[in-house]
Design a protein around this motif. Sequence first.
Motif, PDB file in Angstrom:
ATOM      1  N   GLY A   9      32.161  44.934  18.510  1.00 33.04           N
ATOM      2  CA  GLY A   9      31.593  45.135  17.182  1.00 33.04           C
ATOM      3  C   GLY A   9      32.646  45.000  16.100  1.00 33.04           C
ATOM      4  O   GLY A   9      33.726  45.591  16.187  1.00 33.04           O
ATOM      5  N   ALA A  10      32.336  44.190  15.074  1.00 33.37           N
ATOM      6  CA  ALA A  10      33.290  43.958  13.984  1.00 33.37           C
ATOM      7  C   ALA A  10      32.779  44.545  12.672  1.00 33.37           C
ATOM      8  O   ALA A  10      32.847  43.932  11.621  1.00 33.37           O
ATOM      9  N   GLY A  11      32.214  45.767  12.770  1.00 32.20           N
ATOM     10  CA  GLY A  11      31.876  46.522  11.572  1.00 32.20           C
ATOM     11  C   GLY A  11      33.095  47.290  11.096  1.00 32.20           C
ATOM     12  O   GLY A  11      34.204  47.119  11.633  1.00 32.20           O
ATOM     13  N   PRO A  12      32.949  48.152  10.077  1.00 30.50           N
ATOM     14  CA  PRO A  12      34.113  48.852   9.503  1.00 30.50           C
ATOM     15  C   PRO A  12      34.955  49.623  10.516  1.00 30.50           C
ATOM     16  O   PRO A  12      36.181  49.587  10.441  1.00 30.50           O
ATOM     17  N   SER A  13      34.332  50.323  11.467  1.00 32.53           N
ATOM     18  CA  SER A  13      35.132  51.117  12.408  1.00 32.53           C
ATOM     19  C   SER A  13      35.942  50.222  13.334  1.00 32.53           C
ATOM     20  O   SER A  13      37.111  50.499  13.621  1.00 32.53           O
ATOM     21  N   GLY A  14      35.344  49.137  13.817  1.00 30.70           N
ATOM     22  CA  GLY A  14      36.083  48.192  14.656  1.00 30.70           C
ATOM     23  C   GLY A  14      37.163  47.470  13.883  1.00 30.70           C
ATOM     24  O   GLY A  14      38.294  47.295  14.363  1.00 30.70           O
ATOM     25  N   ILE A  15      36.838  47.054  12.659  1.00 28.23           N
ATOM     26  CA  ILE A  15      37.799  46.352  11.802  1.00 28.23           C
ATOM     27  C   ILE A  15      39.027  47.223  11.544  1.00 28.23           C
ATOM     28  O   ILE A  15      40.167  46.778  11.670  1.00 28.23           O
ATOM     29  N   PHE A  16      38.798  48.487  11.183  1.00 26.78           N
ATOM     30  CA  PHE A  16      39.925  49.350  10.820  1.00 26.78           C
ATOM     31  C   PHE A  16      40.728  49.802  12.027  1.00 26.78           C
ATOM     32  O   PHE A  16      41.891  50.172  11.889  1.00 26.78           O
ATOM     33  N   THR A  17      40.125  49.760  13.229  1.00 24.71           N
ATOM     34  CA  THR A  17      40.916  49.990  14.440  1.00 24.71           C
ATOM     35  C   THR A  17      41.949  48.885  14.592  1.00 24.71           C
ATOM     36  O   THR A  17      43.148  49.138  14.777  1.00 24.71           O
ATOM     37  N   ALA A  18      41.482  47.636  14.505  1.00 23.50           N
ATOM     38  CA  ALA A  18      42.389  46.488  14.615  1.00 23.50           C
ATOM     39  C   ALA A  18      43.383  46.450  13.464  1.00 23.50           C
ATOM     40  O   ALA A  18      44.574  46.181  13.659  1.00 23.50           O
ATOM     41  N   LEU A  19      42.903  46.748  12.268  1.00 26.32           N
ATOM     42  CA  LEU A  19      43.749  46.690  11.080  1.00 26.32           C
ATOM     43  C   LEU A  19      44.893  47.691  11.152  1.00 26.32           C
ATOM     44  O   LEU A  19      46.045  47.377  10.795  1.00 26.32           O
ATOM     45  N   GLU A  20      44.602  48.890  11.634  1.00 27.11           N
ATOM     46  CA  GLU A  20      45.650  49.908  11.739  1.00 27.11           C
ATOM     47  C   GLU A  20      46.700  49.510  12.766  1.00 27.11           C
ATOM     48  O   GLU A  20      47.902  49.722  12.551  1.00 27.11           O
ATOM     49  N   LEU A  21      46.257  48.928  13.879  1.00 31.58           N
ATOM     50  CA  LEU A  21      47.216  48.465  14.888  1.00 31.58           C
ATOM     51  C   LEU A  21      48.103  47.354  14.331  1.00 31.58           C
ATOM     52  O   LEU A  21      49.317  47.327  14.573  1.00 31.58           O
ATOM     53  N   VAL A  22      47.513  46.445  13.554  1.00 32.61           N
ATOM     54  CA  VAL A  22      48.297  45.366  12.933  1.00 32.61           C
ATOM     55  C   VAL A  22      49.281  45.940  11.924  1.00 32.61           C
ATOM     56  O   VAL A  22      50.457  45.550  11.877  1.00 32.61           O
ATOM     57  N   LYS A  23      48.829  46.886  11.110  1.00 32.19           N
ATOM     58  CA  LYS A  23      49.694  47.476  10.090  1.00 32.19           C
ATOM     59  C   LYS A  23      50.841  48.275  10.712  1.00 32.19           C
ATOM     60  O   LYS A  23      51.893  48.443  10.107  1.00 32.19           O
ATOM     61  N   LYS A  24      50.619  48.780  11.914  1.00 30.66           N
ATOM     62  CA  LYS A  24      51.663  49.514  12.630  1.00 30.66           C
ATOM     63  C   LYS A  24      52.611  48.562  13.374  1.00 30.66           C
ATOM     64  O   LYS A  24      53.499  49.009  14.105  1.00 30.66           O
ATOM     65  N   ASN A  25      52.371  47.241  13.190  1.00 33.86           N
ATOM     66  CA  ASN A  25      53.181  46.223  13.884  1.00 33.86           C
ATOM     67  C   ASN A  25      53.121  46.380  15.397  1.00 33.86           C
ATOM     68  O   ASN A  25      54.109  46.173  16.110  1.00 33.86           O
ATOM     69  N   SER A  26      51.931  46.764  15.864  1.00 28.97           N
ATOM     70  CA  SER A  26      51.740  46.907  17.302  1.00 28.97           C
ATOM     71  C   SER A  26      51.816  45.542  17.976  1.00 28.97           C
ATOM     72  O   SER A  26      51.387  44.527  17.426  1.00 28.97           O
TER      73      SER A  26
END
Length: 467
Positions: A9-26
């Motif tokens: 699912g690419a709604g807000p909760s799924g998007i922000f899960t991925a976004l936070e991992l990217v922002k953390k340079n995971s």
Amino acid sequence: MKYDVIIIGAGPSGIFTALELVKKNSDKKILMIEKGNNIEKRHCPKEKTKKCVQCKPYCDITTGFSGAGAFSDGKLSLSYEVGGDLPSLIGYDKSMEFIEYADRIYLEFGADEKIEGIENNKEIKDIRRKAIQAGLKLVDCPIRHLGTEKAQDIYYKIEKYLIESGVDIKFNTLAKDIIIENDISKGVIISDLKTKNSIERVYGEKIVIATGRKGANWLKDMCIRHNINHKSGTVDIGVRVEVRNEVMEKVNNVLYESKLIGYPAPYKDKVRTFCQNPGGFVSQENYDNDLAIVNGHSYKDLKSDNTNLAILSSHNFTEPFNQPIEYGKKISETVNMLGNGSILVQRYGDILDGKRTWEKELGRSNVNPTLPDAIAGDLTSAIPYRPMTNILNFIKAMDVVVPGFASSETLLYGPEVKFYSNRINMNDKLETNIKNLHCLGDSSGWTRGLMMASVMGILMGREIYDK
């Protein structure tokens, strides 16, 4: 294929899960599975046809990158008191901290800096005084209004950012099942919706289900099939109310969105306003089982002469009944049947007079319907007595706060039913009883709306990163 994180699912909760991992340079390898299109391909034919054409295999209004959020009114509620029960799971202070953090991300991607409902203290006190007089509670909640068209721009920027950052997104892909072995989640079985190719298995260390309100029923099926601990939650049965802007002018100017809660006689069930759209448009969204559900949009630039908002009556069921989603669907199906597959609209005065509304009568009104293909009819023949009584008594109370709200020509559209009534049992780390399986957003039963779903995604991203 093997991933560190698979997000369904690419709604807000799924998007922000991925976004936070990217922002953390995971360095974690992330896959997002989305049933619908990427956001730039999401278009509703009704813009040209002026009538719903029942798109298949899904409705672009509710399905695709950013979920229903991209085509909603795009409001961010900046208070932990609004948006579901997540604060009771993770704590109120932590919820507020995450709301502020998520808000900064929306600003970073282009959200309007203006916040509604934080000024005019004298006027707010006057509205609250009238609410108390009517037996209602006014919930203070600052609002950042993205706007329907601007929300799409913001989520498009986020979509591009995730893809450019290395997140794999499979669009037009159906999650058919979860792979679980010995109470440990291992992966997802998927199929291509467009080509209808044979099924494929993708494997991941962490499986995150973020299917949104539209995917609540699918998640419930997964819970039953795989013994994921859950319980029946609340189902909201309601209508979308439309009045002239002049009626709502003070509330619109002072608060932008009035969040009012009441427990009207005789049943004392919780009834609330939701999703107020000043100068907005009543809209239709279709679910996969051909249900037509009413909603509301509010654009930044395009404005109508009307304001619309939902009035929702909350209902909880106990043993032996445990199918609130099915209950909501049955009510919706009955309303749709009376409307020959379309949204029904009825005047408040006609309901009080015990009669249906006729098409010719709508043309005599000060309130011109902003949903042109809604069918004039009789909502009371389909919506059960108890929620209908709650709604009518709540409208009467609203007339004390907003004189003219209970006008005979006020329009009620139906059905407006919220399908988030399955509550997944989780701890504050968002862990289910199945190892490495997590559930987020409105389908989890813990959130309602863009902001809290986004907050839940941020929390999930951090939990995954820290491990």
